[in-house]
Design an enzyme around this catalytic site. Structure first.
Site: not given
Length: 355
Positions: A82, A117, A119, A121, A196
């Protein structure tokens, strides 16, 4: 094939890695590295007495020790998170994509990871205050292609089976609007669905943040099942999807007497680790546990503060859902939120049981 059980492990949390029950894990994602000047670099040390380089070397050695206990464990470096920036610029041209991909190979070989991986965002979306372009939609696909090609070439040179490439993906239509999801999936070994934070740090009403199914009080809301069905409807195979579980709770204060679904006081949102919930909040006697049988999740309420969280009962339900729907497995954010292993044990056991 055994179900994936993937743990994220936060860089900023103190953790005795040797206590991790790696026998119950198939994958461990160390989070995070970052994109800096178009290259993947260490995020930084959680130990102020160590340089980033020394910290990463120390970590690499500890992670290798975990593989001695479970030789099949796959270790990935998770890049981003994030508000992590740098992706849009790194994906913008063939040269920048090649630069990032080459840096990924250098990183995983130097620190002996089994893959990457990603990520981001989120592609095409600046909600976290990161740079975004409309062209991110196509450039994300091209970036993953560059990574896939470099990872395959490196694996061939080293005569190893493969290097993994995965992504952490948003669980709503907003994410799918910003990516070419079928083309993205073609490049990935699997997709970690972040099912989530449906009610998150900006929520002004009390609601479930990781409900398996939609709740009766909010029939149009997000849910893990809705996210899975959304991906399936967009051409993603179930065996490509890894269902996300949070090991933390989301809270809101100033909630009306009805609790679930009631308005709360804006900007009073908080988070609690599962460890805090079971060792501090529940023993205090202030909170009453409730169970939403439709959404398949618990919640706590003390007359003012509402807390949405997961417990072994709801986590086991997630594992059963994975088996029932033929998904690849489950992942959780993140390991240090529950050092008792109660949630991991419930997830692991539910995934082992034959349906």
């Amino acid at each position: 094939m055994a179900s994936i059980v993937l743990a994220y492990l936060a860089t900023w949390q103190p953790c005795d890695l040797q206590r991790i029950p790696v026998e119950k894990l198939t994958h461990l994602c160390y989070a995070f590295a970052k994109v800096q000047d178009g290259e993947i670099v260490p995020q930084g040390s959680s130990d102020p007495s160590m340089s980033n380089e020394a910290y990463c070397q120390h970590l690499s050695e500890q992670l290798r020790q975990l593989k001695q206990r479970n030789p099949d464990l796959q270790l990935l470096i998770s890049v981003g998170g994030w508000s992590a920036d740098g992706f849009s610029d790194a994906a913008v041209s063939p040269e920048s994509r090649d630069k990032l991909a080459r840096s990924a190979i250098e990183f995983i070989q130097k620190y002996q990871f089994d893959g990457v991986d990603l990520d981001w965002e989120y592609p095409s979306n600046d909600m976290a205050g990161i740079k975004a372009r409309a062209a991110d939609k196509q450039n994300f696909t091209l970036l993953l292609k560059a990574l896939r090609q470099q990872l395959n070439s490196a694996a061939q040179r080293l005569q190893r089976a493969s290097y993994l490439l995965t992504i952490a993906a948003g669980a709503g239509q907003y994410y799918l609007d910003g990516v070419e999801i079928q083309k993205v999936a073609e490049q990935c070994d699997f997709i970690n669905l972040m099912t989530y934070d449906f009610y998150n740090g900006w929520a002004t009403r009390a609601g479930h943040h990781a409900n398996l199914y939609r709740a009766s009080h909010d029939p149009d809301a997000d849910s893990a099942d809705h996210a899975v069905q959304l991906y399936l409807a967009n051409g993603i195979r179930p065996e490509q999807l890894v269902l996300g579980c949070p090991f933390y709770g989301r809270s809101l204060r100033g909630v009306g007497a009805t609790g679930l679904g009631a308005a709360g006081q804006p900007k009073t949102n908080g988070t609690y680790s599962y460890l805090e919930i079971v060792t501090e909040l529940l023993p205090s006697g202030r909170y009453t546990r409730h169970w939403d049988d439709q959404a398949r999740v618990p919640w706590l309420f003390d007359g003012d503060e509402f807390i949405s969280y997961e417990d072994p009962e709801s986590i086991a339900g997630k594992g059963e859902y994975v088996k029932q729907h033929g998904l690849a497995g489950a992942m959780f954010w993140e390991y240090t939120e529950d050092p008792s292993h109660a949630l991991l044990d419930a997830l692991y056991l539910s995934l082992q049981n034959e349906m």
